[in-house]
Scaffold this motif. Structure first.
Motif, PDB file in Angstrom:
ATOM      1  N   SER A  97       0.831  -1.193   0.000  1.00 40.97           N
ATOM      2  CA  SER A  97       0.000   0.000   0.000  1.00 40.97           C
ATOM      3  C   SER A  97       0.864   1.240   0.000  1.00 40.97           C
ATOM      4  CB  SER A  97      -0.924  -0.003   1.217  1.00 40.97           C
ATOM      5  OG  SER A  97      -0.138   0.087   2.381  1.00 40.97           O
ATOM      6  N   LYS A  98       0.194   2.385   0.012  1.00 42.43           N
ATOM      7  CA  LYS A  98       0.902   3.659   0.047  1.00 42.43           C
ATOM      8  C   LYS A  98       1.732   3.776   1.314  1.00 42.43           C
ATOM      9  CE  LYS A  98      -2.749   6.004  -2.488  1.00 42.43           C
ATOM     10  NZ  LYS A  98      -3.790   7.019  -2.413  1.00 42.43           N
ATOM     11  N   GLU A  99       1.220   3.236   2.424  1.00 42.62           N
ATOM     12  CA  GLU A  99       1.928   3.340   3.688  1.00 42.62           C
ATOM     13  C   GLU A  99       3.245   2.576   3.654  1.00 42.62           C
ATOM     14  OE1 GLU A  99      -1.023   1.855   6.277  1.00 42.62           O
ATOM     15  OE2 GLU A  99      -2.317   3.582   6.008  1.00 42.62           O
ATOM     16  N   SER A 100       3.255   1.383   3.068  1.00 43.57           N
ATOM     17  CA  SER A 100       4.502   0.626   3.014  1.00 43.57           C
ATOM     18  C   SER A 100       5.483   1.309   2.071  1.00 43.57           C
ATOM     19  CB  SER A 100       4.253  -0.814   2.586  1.00 43.57           C
ATOM     20  OG  SER A 100       3.740  -0.864   1.281  1.00 43.57           O
ATOM     21  N   PHE A 101       5.009   1.888   0.983  1.00 46.23           N
ATOM     22  CA  PHE A 101       5.883   2.622   0.076  1.00 46.23           C
ATOM     23  C   PHE A 101       6.460   3.841   0.785  1.00 46.23           C
ATOM     24  CE2 PHE A 101       6.501   5.970  -3.119  1.00 46.23           C
ATOM     25  CZ  PHE A 101       7.487   5.364  -3.876  1.00 46.23           C
ATOM     26  N   LEU A 102       5.619   4.526   1.536  1.00 45.32           N
ATOM     27  CA  LEU A 102       6.076   5.703   2.266  1.00 45.32           C
ATOM     28  C   LEU A 102       7.125   5.323   3.300  1.00 45.32           C
ATOM     29  CD1 LEU A 102       5.762   8.731   2.722  1.00 45.32           C
ATOM     30  CD2 LEU A 102       3.914   8.230   4.310  1.00 45.32           C
ATOM     31  N   SER A 103       6.942   4.207   3.974  1.00 51.46           N
ATOM     32  CA  SER A 103       7.931   3.773   4.965  1.00 51.46           C
ATOM     33  C   SER A 103       9.249   3.406   4.294  1.00 51.46           C
ATOM     34  CB  SER A 103       7.396   2.610   5.790  1.00 51.46           C
ATOM     35  OG  SER A 103       7.208   1.477   4.985  1.00 51.46           O
ATOM     36  N   MET A 104       9.196   2.823   3.087  1.00 48.00           N
ATOM     37  CA  MET A 104      10.426   2.524   2.354  1.00 48.00           C
ATOM     38  C   MET A 104      11.161   3.805   1.987  1.00 48.00           C
ATOM     39  SD  MET A 104       9.620  -0.757  -0.126  1.00 48.00           S
ATOM     40  CE  MET A 104       9.124   0.303  -1.422  1.00 48.00           C
ATOM     41  N   VAL A 105      10.428   4.809   1.532  1.00 49.24           N
ATOM     42  CA  VAL A 105      11.049   6.082   1.157  1.00 49.24           C
ATOM     43  C   VAL A 105      11.675   6.739   2.386  1.00 49.24           C
ATOM     44  CG1 VAL A 105      10.576   8.405   0.313  1.00 49.24           C
ATOM     45  CG2 VAL A 105       9.568   6.448  -0.841  1.00 49.24           C
ATOM     46  N   LYS A 106      10.961   6.710   3.520  1.00 48.22           N
ATOM     47  CA  LYS A 106      11.499   7.304   4.744  1.00 48.22           C
ATOM     48  C   LYS A 106      12.769   6.593   5.186  1.00 48.22           C
ATOM     49  CE  LYS A 106       7.264   9.206   6.709  1.00 48.22           C
ATOM     50  NZ  LYS A 106       6.280   9.096   7.793  1.00 48.22           N
ATOM     51  N   SER A 107      12.774   5.264   5.157  1.00 51.97           N
ATOM     52  CA  SER A 107      13.964   4.528   5.589  1.00 51.97           C
ATOM     53  C   SER A 107      15.131   4.783   4.646  1.00 51.97           C
ATOM     54  CB  SER A 107      13.679   3.036   5.690  1.00 51.97           C
ATOM     55  OG  SER A 107      13.439   2.490   4.417  1.00 51.97           O
ATOM     56  N   PHE A 108      14.837   4.908   3.348  1.00 51.94           N
ATOM     57  CA  PHE A 108      15.901   5.205   2.389  1.00 51.94           C
ATOM     58  C   PHE A 108      16.481   6.588   2.636  1.00 51.94           C
ATOM     59  CE2 PHE A 108      17.294   6.946  -1.721  1.00 51.94           C
ATOM     60  CZ  PHE A 108      18.305   6.050  -1.996  1.00 51.94           C
ATOM     61  N   SER A 109      15.616   7.570   2.903  1.00 48.13           N
ATOM     62  CA  SER A 109      16.114   8.926   3.137  1.00 48.13           C
ATOM     63  C   SER A 109      16.922   8.987   4.442  1.00 48.13           C
ATOM     64  CB  SER A 109      14.969   9.930   3.166  1.00 48.13           C
ATOM     65  OG  SER A 109      14.099   9.676   4.248  1.00 48.13           O
ATOM     66  N   GLN A 110      16.526   8.210   5.448  1.00 47.89           N
ATOM     67  CA  GLN A 110      17.286   8.172   6.700  1.00 47.89           C
ATOM     68  C   GLN A 110      18.661   7.552   6.483  1.00 47.89           C
ATOM     69  OE1 GLN A 110      14.741   6.103   9.406  1.00 47.89           O
ATOM     70  NE2 GLN A 110      13.477   7.888   9.853  1.00 47.89           N
ATOM     71  N   LYS A 111      18.726   6.505   5.668  1.00 50.78           N
ATOM     72  CA  LYS A 111      20.008   5.881   5.365  1.00 50.78           C
ATOM     73  C   LYS A 111      20.905   6.847   4.605  1.00 50.78           C
ATOM     74  CE  LYS A 111      18.343   1.132   5.251  1.00 50.78           C
ATOM     75  NZ  LYS A 111      18.066  -0.028   4.403  1.00 50.78           N
ATOM     76  N   GLU A 112      20.327   7.618   3.679  1.00 47.95           N
ATOM     77  CA  GLU A 112      21.108   8.604   2.928  1.00 47.95           C
ATOM     78  C   GLU A 112      21.660   9.690   3.846  1.00 47.95           C
ATOM     79  OE1 GLU A 112      22.147   8.936  -0.340  1.00 47.95           O
ATOM     80  OE2 GLU A 112      21.604   6.823  -0.362  1.00 47.95           O
ATOM     81  N   LYS A 113      20.834  10.136   4.807  1.00 48.60           N
ATOM     82  CA  LYS A 113      21.289  11.154   5.749  1.00 48.60           C
ATOM     83  C   LYS A 113      22.438  10.627   6.601  1.00 48.60           C
ATOM     84  CE  LYS A 113      16.925  13.650   6.081  1.00 48.60           C
ATOM     85  NZ  LYS A 113      15.771  13.948   6.938  1.00 48.60           N
ATOM     86  N   GLN A 114      22.330   9.374   7.052  1.00 49.25           N
ATOM     87  CA  GLN A 114      23.400   8.773   7.848  1.00 49.25           C
ATOM     88  C   GLN A 114      24.657   8.613   7.017  1.00 49.25           C
ATOM     89  OE1 GLN A 114      21.778   5.143   9.346  1.00 49.25           O
ATOM     90  NE2 GLN A 114      20.620   6.134  10.974  1.00 49.25           N
ATOM     91  N   HIS A 115      24.495   8.262   5.756  1.00 49.50           N
ATOM     92  CA  HIS A 115      25.639   8.107   4.858  1.00 49.50           C
ATOM     93  C   HIS A 115      26.341   9.450   4.643  1.00 49.50           C
ATOM     94  CE1 HIS A 115      28.117   6.361   1.787  1.00 49.50           C
ATOM     95  NE2 HIS A 115      27.726   7.272   0.902  1.00 49.50           N
ATOM     96  N   GLU A 116      25.561  10.517   4.500  1.00 50.49           N
ATOM     97  CA  GLU A 116      26.139  11.846   4.306  1.00 50.49           C
ATOM     98  C   GLU A 116      26.882  12.305   5.571  1.00 50.49           C
ATOM     99  OE1 GLU A 116      22.890  14.354   3.155  1.00 50.49           O
ATOM    100  OE2 GLU A 116      22.774  13.485   1.160  1.00 50.49           O
ATOM    101  N   LYS A 117      26.364  11.968   6.748  1.00 51.27           N
ATOM    102  CA  LYS A 117      27.027  12.352   7.998  1.00 51.27           C
ATOM    103  C   LYS A 117      28.358  11.633   8.146  1.00 51.27           C
ATOM    104  CE  LYS A 117      22.901  13.486  10.683  1.00 51.27           C
ATOM    105  NZ  LYS A 117      22.083  13.093  11.836  1.00 51.27           N
ATOM    106  N   ASN A 118      28.399  10.363   7.702  1.00 54.64           N
ATOM    107  CA  ASN A 118      29.625   9.582   7.834  1.00 54.64           C
ATOM    108  C   ASN A 118      30.719  10.040   6.874  1.00 54.64           C
ATOM    109  OD1 ASN A 118      28.462   8.055   9.846  1.00 54.64           O
ATOM    110  ND2 ASN A 118      27.783   6.446   8.451  1.00 54.64           N
ATOM    111  N   ASP A 119      30.319  10.657   5.762  1.00 48.60           N
ATOM    112  CA  ASP A 119      31.312  11.116   4.765  1.00 48.60           C
ATOM    113  C   ASP A 119      31.852  12.443   5.117  1.00 48.60           C
ATOM    114  OD1 ASP A 119      30.946   8.878   3.253  1.00 48.60           O
ATOM    115  OD2 ASP A 119      29.573   9.804   1.840  1.00 48.60           O
TER     116      ASP A 119
END
Length: 119
Positions: A97-119
């Motif tokens: 559903s839209k909710e599971s897609f939204l949760s995937m997008v949120k988790s991906f954006s959180q991983k990207e933010k963590q990746h940017e902090k580590n670099d």
């Protein structure tokens, strides 16, 4: 750039998004109709789980009226490996559903933010 140019660009963008959304839902409907006609989920035989173990091979657990079998499948053969003594319960498919897609997008954006902090 005039107001009419901006309006025409927005209209074209909305039309394109509309076509993409209609194509998505149309293809989902078509796949559901196709699966119903081909009988992929029979009344008496169900695939409980499938694990791909190679380029052309997989191991499948099938349920035939309550009896479950571990089956090896390759391009050239199908073999019953064993009958399972303890049945495995069926797992429901995840809700796409839209909710599971939204949760995937949120988790991906959180991983990207963590990746940017580590670099």
């Amino acid at each position: 750039m005039g107001t009419s140019d901006v309006f025409s660009i927005i209209l074209a963008l909305v039309g394109t998004v509309g076509v993409i959304v209609l194509t998505y839902f149309g293809s989902r409907w078509y796949v559901n109709q196709f699966l119903k006609k081909t009988g992929s989920g029979g009344q008496h035989i169900k695939v409980v789980e499938r694990l791909i173990v190679g380029k052309n091979g997989s191991i499948i657990i099938i349920d035939i009226q309550g009896n479950q079998y571990l089956v090896g499948v390759t391009e050239n053969s199908i073999q019953i490996l064993t009958e399972l003594e303890k049945p495995i319960t069926f797992q429901k498919k995840q809700d796409t559903s839209k909710e599971s897609f939204l949760s995937m997008v949120k988790s991906f954006s959180q991983k990207e933010k963590q990746h940017e902090k580590n670099d």
